[in-house]
Design an enzyme around this catalytic site. Structure first.
Site, PDB file in Angstrom:
ATOM      1  N   ASP A  12       0.805  -1.232   0.000  1.00  0.00           N
ATOM      2  CA  ASP A  12       0.000   0.000   0.000  1.00  0.00           C
ATOM      3  C   ASP A  12       0.833   1.275   0.000  1.00  0.00           C
ATOM      4  O   ASP A  12       0.440   2.281   0.580  1.00  0.00           O
ATOM      5  CB  ASP A  12      -0.972  -0.003   1.196  1.00  0.00           C
ATOM      6  CG  ASP A  12      -1.764  -1.278   1.232  1.00  0.00           C
ATOM      7  OD1 ASP A  12      -2.267  -1.661   0.155  1.00  0.00           O
ATOM      8  OD2 ASP A  12      -1.847  -1.904   2.294  1.00  0.00           O
ATOM      9  N   HIS A  42      -4.293  -2.550  -5.899  1.00  0.00           N
ATOM     10  CA  HIS A  42      -3.552  -1.411  -6.447  1.00  0.00           C
ATOM     11  C   HIS A  42      -4.549  -0.377  -6.965  1.00  0.00           C
ATOM     12  O   HIS A  42      -5.441  -0.715  -7.737  1.00  0.00           O
ATOM     13  CB  HIS A  42      -2.614  -1.865  -7.566  1.00  0.00           C
ATOM     14  CG  HIS A  42      -1.511  -2.742  -7.063  1.00  0.00           C
ATOM     15  ND1 HIS A  42      -0.522  -3.245  -7.862  1.00  0.00           N
ATOM     16  CD2 HIS A  42      -1.235  -3.198  -5.827  1.00  0.00           C
ATOM     17  CE1 HIS A  42       0.316  -3.974  -7.136  1.00  0.00           C
ATOM     18  NE2 HIS A  42      -0.107  -3.964  -5.903  1.00  0.00           N
TER      19      HIS A  42
HETATM   20  P1  IMP Z   1      -2.624 -12.811   2.841  1.00  0.00           P
HETATM   21  O1  IMP Z   1      -1.476 -12.733   1.916  1.00  0.00           O
HETATM   22  O2  IMP Z   1      -3.913 -12.361   2.216  1.00  0.00           O
HETATM   23  O3  IMP Z   1      -2.775 -14.151   3.522  1.00  0.00           O
HETATM   24  O4  IMP Z   1      -2.362 -11.781   4.037  1.00  0.00           O
HETATM   25  C1  IMP Z   1      -1.235 -11.911   4.891  1.00  0.00           C
HETATM   26  C2  IMP Z   1      -0.825 -10.557   5.441  1.00  0.00           C
HETATM   27  O5  IMP Z   1      -0.393  -9.732   4.380  1.00  0.00           O
HETATM   28  C3  IMP Z   1      -1.968  -9.789   6.112  1.00  0.00           C
HETATM   29  O6  IMP Z   1      -1.420  -8.988   7.135  1.00  0.00           O
HETATM   30  C4  IMP Z   1      -2.493  -8.904   4.998  1.00  0.00           C
HETATM   31  O7  IMP Z   1      -3.140  -7.759   5.487  1.00  0.00           O
HETATM   32  C5  IMP Z   1      -1.200  -8.561   4.297  1.00  0.00           C
HETATM   33  N1  IMP Z   1      -1.397  -8.263   2.876  1.00  0.00           N
HETATM   34  C6  IMP Z   1      -1.586  -9.129   1.871  1.00  0.00           C
HETATM   35  N2  IMP Z   1      -1.688  -8.484   0.701  1.00  0.00           N
HETATM   36  C7  IMP Z   1      -1.534  -7.186   0.964  1.00  0.00           C
HETATM   37  C8  IMP Z   1      -1.499  -6.014   0.149  1.00  0.00           C
HETATM   38  O8  IMP Z   1      -1.605  -6.041  -1.085  1.00  0.00           O
HETATM   39  N3  IMP Z   1      -1.316  -4.842   0.802  1.00  0.00           N
HETATM   40  C9  IMP Z   1      -1.151  -4.779   2.136  1.00  0.00           C
HETATM   41  N4  IMP Z   1      -1.161  -5.831   2.933  1.00  0.00           N
HETATM   42  C10 IMP Z   1      -1.349  -7.043   2.357  1.00  0.00           C
HETATM   43 MG    MG Z   2      -2.758  -2.134  -1.680  1.00  0.00          MG
END
Ligand code: IMP
Ligand code: MG
Length: 338
Positions: A12, A42
């Site tokens: 982010d 995104h």
């Molecule tokens: P997961 O990859 O969806 O299992 O999430 C694992 C961790 O990564 C969590 O803390 C999510 O909030 C974070 N996370 C996954 N994808 C993103 C992203 O695109 N932006 C920010 N945090 C992410």
């Molecule tokens: Mg994002």
């Protein structure tokens, strides 16, 4: 000419904005998505319209660019079709034959998982469950799905051939350095490595082919989900400072901390950037909104950028001054990078 865009914090930071800007400014021939999958969100603001993308590369705003999704990435077909429709990119988007496919059962499994939900704070988009199945070699690939037939190609061949012809290729990473499965704050991380090396591997280009690695930092640090965050601000203070944000994919409140040089230094080590992009400078310095020249920046903003360059020893080549794709200070010519 191969540029890789990756995030130096916890996701982010505005990679979508940077990639959409570069795809137009550099007239990209190919914009290819590496990274995990539809857990990413995104945001691109272009021609007065906001797009929240989880699968389609943010460089879609350049209508000439071929859009590719690498073999290392995961696709959830319903989400993919929706975004292709939304961005009107049906005739120029392809994924690799071997791109991994998330099925409903992966999403349902993650929705049920207390470990991912309560402990990790996952986006629960099926990415981790699909990665596990891929490691066990039972995940379906794009070539196994009839409805995807018209979207299949050999992505690594397409990119390597384009580079042979000196074409402009941009690789878009996802998440952020400290969400890397290997180098992040395990277990509060995503299901893959997401540093620059992995983004190259995701689409199938070797490290020697890379010309530029652009490491993106936001002017402050945010994190969604669980896990450590140094110098985290109480939410009221974050709101007071105008640093309050809501996550793109899950709608959760983002946790906030000031810009962190310790994280930034380590991200530089892990990604070997040739350039740094700083986003949301206008959130820290309101008077700098929409500016296009470094010389016009406020004293405070200039000092901030100079401190980053001094302490990280990497040029800050791009400074984002607003959400719109063209709200950018591009110093690459002035710095002799292009
Ligand atoms: P997961 O990859 O969806 O299992 O999430 C694992 C961790 O990564 C969590 O803390 C999510 O909030 C974070 N996370 C996954 N994808 C993103 C992203 O695109 N932006 C920010 N945090 C992410
Ligand atoms: Mg994002």
């Amino acid at each position: 000419m191969l540029s890789v865009v990756v995030d130096g914090f916890f996701g982010d930071t505005g990679k979508g904005k940077i990639v959409s800007y570069l795809s137009l400014a550099d007239d990209a021939d190919i914009v290819a998505r590496g990274g995990v999958g539809p857990n990413a969100g995104h945001t691109v603001v272009y021609n007065g319209k906001e797009y929240k993308l989880r699968q389609v590369p943010s460089g879609f705003v350049n209508k000439k660019a071929l859009l590719l999704i690498g073999a290392g990435v995961l696709v959830y077909p319903p989400r993919f079709f929706k975004e292709v429709d939304m961005t009107n990119t049906k005739d120029r988007i392809y994924m690799d034959y071997q791109t991994g496919i998330i099925e409903d059962r992966h999403v349902e499994e993650e929705q049920r998982s207390e470990h991912l939900g309560k402990k990790i704070g996952s986006t629960k988009t099926g990415c981790g469950a699909a990665m596990r199945d891929r490691v066990m070699r039972k995940l379906k690939l794009a070539k196994d799905i009839d409805e995807l037939r018209e979207y299949l190609t050999d992505v690594s061949l397409a990119i390597n051939e384009a580079l042979d012809k000196n074409k402009v290729v941009i690789l878009e990473g996802t998440q952020g350095t400290f969400l890397s499965l290997y180098h992040g704050t395990y277990p509060y991380v995503t299901s893959k490595d997401v540093t620059a090396s992995s983004i190259c591997a995701d689409v199938g280009v070797g490290p020697k082919r890379v010309d530029d690695i652009i490491l993106v930092f936001k002017s402050y640090v945010t994190r969604v989900g669980s896990g450590p965050l140094e110098n985290e601000l109480p939410i009221d203070e974050a709101k007071e400072k105008g640093l309050f944000e809501v996550a793109t994919v899950t709608g959760r409140i983002r946790r906030v901390a000031p810009f962190n040089f310790k994280y930034a230094k380590r991200a530089v080590m892990l990604n070997s950037p040739t350039q740094i992009a700083i986003t949301k400078i206008d959130v820290l310095f309101k008077e700098d909104r929409g500016k296009r020249n470094f010389s016009e920046l406020s004293k405070g903003a200039k000092k901030f950028i100079e401190e980053i360059e001094d302490r990280l020893n990497v040029p800050v080549s791009l400074i984002s001054t607003g959400p719109e794709t063209d709200a950018m200070i591009d110093r690459r010519r002035e710095l002799g990078i292009i």
